[in-house]
Design a protein around this motif. Structure first.
Motif, mmCIF file in Angstrom:
data_model
loop_
_atom_site.group_PDB
_atom_site.id
_atom_site.type_symbol
_atom_site.label_atom_id
_atom_site.label_comp_id
_atom_site.label_asym_id
_atom_site.label_seq_id
_atom_site.Cartn_x
_atom_site.Cartn_y
_atom_site.Cartn_z
ATOM 1 N N LEU A 389 50.124 42.709 58.178
ATOM 2 C CA LEU A 389 50.038 42.497 56.735
ATOM 3 C C LEU A 389 49.438 41.132 56.411
ATOM 4 N N SER A 390 49.752 40.127 57.214
ATOM 5 C CA SER A 390 49.218 38.780 56.972
ATOM 6 C C SER A 390 47.710 38.711 57.160
ATOM 7 N N ILE A 391 47.162 39.652 57.919
ATOM 8 C CA ILE A 391 45.706 39.682 58.152
ATOM 9 C C ILE A 391 44.977 40.306 56.979
ATOM 10 N N VAL A 392 45.541 41.368 56.405
ATOM 11 C CA VAL A 392 44.812 42.151 55.391
ATOM 12 C C VAL A 392 45.207 41.823 53.959
ATOM 13 N N GLU A 393 46.326 41.132 53.776
ATOM 14 C CA GLU A 393 46.832 40.979 52.416
ATOM 15 C C GLU A 393 45.915 40.111 51.557
ATOM 16 N N GLU A 394 45.887 40.420 50.273
ATOM 17 C CA GLU A 394 45.165 39.648 49.278
ATOM 18 C C GLU A 394 46.207 39.038 48.333
ATOM 19 N N LYS A 395 46.164 37.715 48.186
ATOM 20 C CA LYS A 395 47.210 37.010 47.453
ATOM 21 C C LYS A 395 47.362 37.464 46.005
ATOM 22 N N GLN A 396 46.238 37.946 45.396
ATOM 23 C CA GLN A 396 46.304 38.305 43.988
ATOM 24 C C GLN A 396 46.995 39.649 43.744
ATOM 25 N N TYR A 397 47.277 40.410 44.824
ATOM 26 C CA TYR A 397 47.871 41.721 44.656
ATOM 27 C C TYR A 397 49.374 41.675 44.928
ATOM 28 N N SER A 398 50.081 42.674 44.427
ATOM 29 C CA SER A 398 51.516 42.781 44.640
ATOM 30 C C SER A 398 51.802 43.171 46.082
ATOM 31 N N ALA A 399 53.087 43.048 46.460
ATOM 32 C CA ALA A 399 53.495 43.413 47.818
ATOM 33 C C ALA A 399 53.255 44.893 48.087
ATOM 34 N N ALA A 400 53.526 45.745 47.089
ATOM 35 C CA ALA A 400 53.318 47.188 47.263
ATOM 36 C C ALA A 400 51.843 47.507 47.459
ATOM 37 N N HIS A 401 50.988 46.833 46.677
ATOM 38 C CA HIS A 401 49.549 47.089 46.803
ATOM 39 C C HIS A 401 49.034 46.613 48.169
ATOM 40 N N ASN A 402 49.521 45.465 48.621
ATOM 41 C CA ASN A 402 49.099 44.966 49.941
ATOM 42 C C ASN A 402 49.584 45.879 51.059
ATOM 43 N N GLU A 403 50.736 46.493 50.877
ATOM 44 C CA GLU A 403 51.228 47.449 51.867
ATOM 45 C C GLU A 403 50.298 48.654 51.946
#
Length: 452
Positions: A389-403
């Motif tokens: 998750l730390s590789i693909v996550e985008e800070k502007q999105y919510s946790a659910a969206h990053n999942e």
């Protein structure tokens, strides 16, 4: 008062200029095809029973009603413009329609033989040509053209060629004067007719000499996200999620650029064009819930971003054969003996590259984030969900969206590797941690990979 009038007039002029190069075309799901008429500076957008003709100088639109026969369907037909006449060529075989007096009529004396599926279709010397194509467990390696007098397809014989390419389909081409460059296609395995593979050979055909010439081999151009490259001057411009590349086969150059102001917002499934130093491209209208489509225009500097790198597109190691001495040959044999076993193992395994995976003679490209995940899985042990998750996550999105982004990325990796290996099961799998059931761990079968 006078100052306010000047400000109002200036604002009106700015607004007019800002939106002068954008025009509403229609709804996305109603567009069948688009086509460029470069001679008349016009783009045609075809719908079910009408077309829109867009003047690229004024962005004015004319809508013309057309009569379409019950047997004609835009799906499976490619529009081709010859001397200001529109033809629609069936993508599977010999059927040809023509737009005459606002009616689309079938004109050929051929039939749908299904022997040229996904062939390259283009115009040369005022003739409709097609190259390659798949049909009945084989691929074509020759050109045909539509004879407008006989209304039939005829073949072009490469009579002055010393060698000819292996048949391909679903590939790319660049037409440069009398030369057609053929590359990035798929071929059928000679020993297993149900297997296809990426053909990395680059060939040039000269129509004046009727001669094939082998140029070399190239890397795979991934068109997964943007399947329609743009014909840009004498090159092919390919869009990726993380940038742009141009392929110039006349000068053997592969140049990469960053995205410009507009290039990252085009509609991937539609064709886009370059004419008279400007790009013309389709985008979704802002805040449009109905997928309304606009045609927009931009200069080269607006569409293409900063230069990144340049290198040869293809390599031809055969050119070096004549210069090898006996010592070099013996050295090569010695190296081959020393590393033969390793190379044998390598051919049976997936090879992890910087930009993708190679298996035997097939290659699939991955983006940087996918490669970072793959290297963690292949070179490490079990990888936690939070690490991926730390590789693909985008800070502007919510946790659910990053999942969801993480799941989509893993699904993409699995799909590509399954396609590469012709597997049915997922390669990347997961399980709950033995120490903490709330933690999900991801792992991969390392026996499938070649490790140094």
């Amino acid at each position: 008062m006078l100052r306010d009038k000047f400000l109002t007039a200036g604002l009106f002029l700015f607004t007019t200029l800002s939106f002068a190069q954008s025009v509403y075309v229609g709804k996305y799901n109603e567009i069948s095809h688009t086509s460029l008429d470069s001679a008349n500076n016009t783009i045609f957008v075809f719908f079910k029973d009408y077309y829109k003709k867009i003047d690229l100088e004024t962005f004015e639109i004319d809508s013309v009603k057309i009569v379409v026969g019950p047997q004609f369907g835009f799906i499976g037909a490619k529009p081709v413009l010859v001397n200001s006449n529109y033809y629609f060529v069936h993508t599977q075989g010999g059927i040809v329609y023509k737009l005459q007096n606002d009616t689309i009529k079938r004109i050929d004396n051929s039939f749908n033989h299904k022997m040229q599926i996904n062939s390259n279709i283009f115009v040369y010397d005022d003739k409709i040509l097609r190259y390659g194509g798949y049909g009945f467990w084989s691929a074509r390696n020759f050109f045909t053209y539509f004879d407008t007098d006989l209304l039939e397809w005829e073949t072009i014989s490469p009579v002055n060629s010393k060698e000819v390419p292996k048949g391909t389909f679903d590939g790319l081409y660049i037409l440069d004067n009398d030369n057609a460059y053929i590359f990035n296609g798929k071929s059928i395995d000679d020993f297993n007719k149900t297997e296809m593979y990426f053909n990395n050979e680059v060939w040039k055909y000269n129509f004046k000499l009727n001669e094939w010439r082998y140029l070399g081999t190239s890397e795979f151009i991934d068109l997964t996200h943007f399947p329609h490259p743009i014909r840009y001057k004498k090159t092919l411009l390919v869009l990726y999620t993380n940038g742009i590349s141009t392929i110039d086969l006349g000068n053997n150059k592969h140049t990469k650029f960053k995205h410009g102001k507009y290039s990252n917002n085009v509609i991937a499934s539609l064709n886009h064009y370059f004419l008279n130093d400007r790009f013309y491209f389709f985008t979704f209208r802002s805040n449009s819930a109905n997928y309304n489509v606009n045609l927009r225009s931009a200069s080269e500097n607006e569409f293409m971003g900063e230069f990144i790198s340049e290198k040869p597109f293809y390599s031809n190691y055969n050119l070096l054969k004549g210069s090898f001495s006996l010592v070099a040959g013996l050295l090569f044999m010695a190296l081959l003996a020393n590393f033969g076993f390793k190379q044998f193992k390598k051919r049976k395994k997936i090879v992890l590259l910087d930009n993708g995976l190679r298996f035997q003679n097939k290659f699939i490209e991955f983006d940087e984030k996918a490669m970072e995940i793959l290297k963690l899985l292949v070179l490490g042990t079990e990888v936690s969900s939070n690490k991926i998750l730390s590789i693909v996550e985008e800070k502007q999105y919510s946790a659910a969206h990053n999942e969801r982004i993480k799941v989509q990325k893993l699904d993409e990796i699995n799909l590509k590797i399954k396609t590469l290996l012709a597997f049915s099961e997922d390669i990347v799998q997961s399980k709950k941690s033995d120490n903490d059931k709330r933690i999900r761990l991801y792992f991969i079968n390392k026996n499938l990979f070649f490790l140094q």
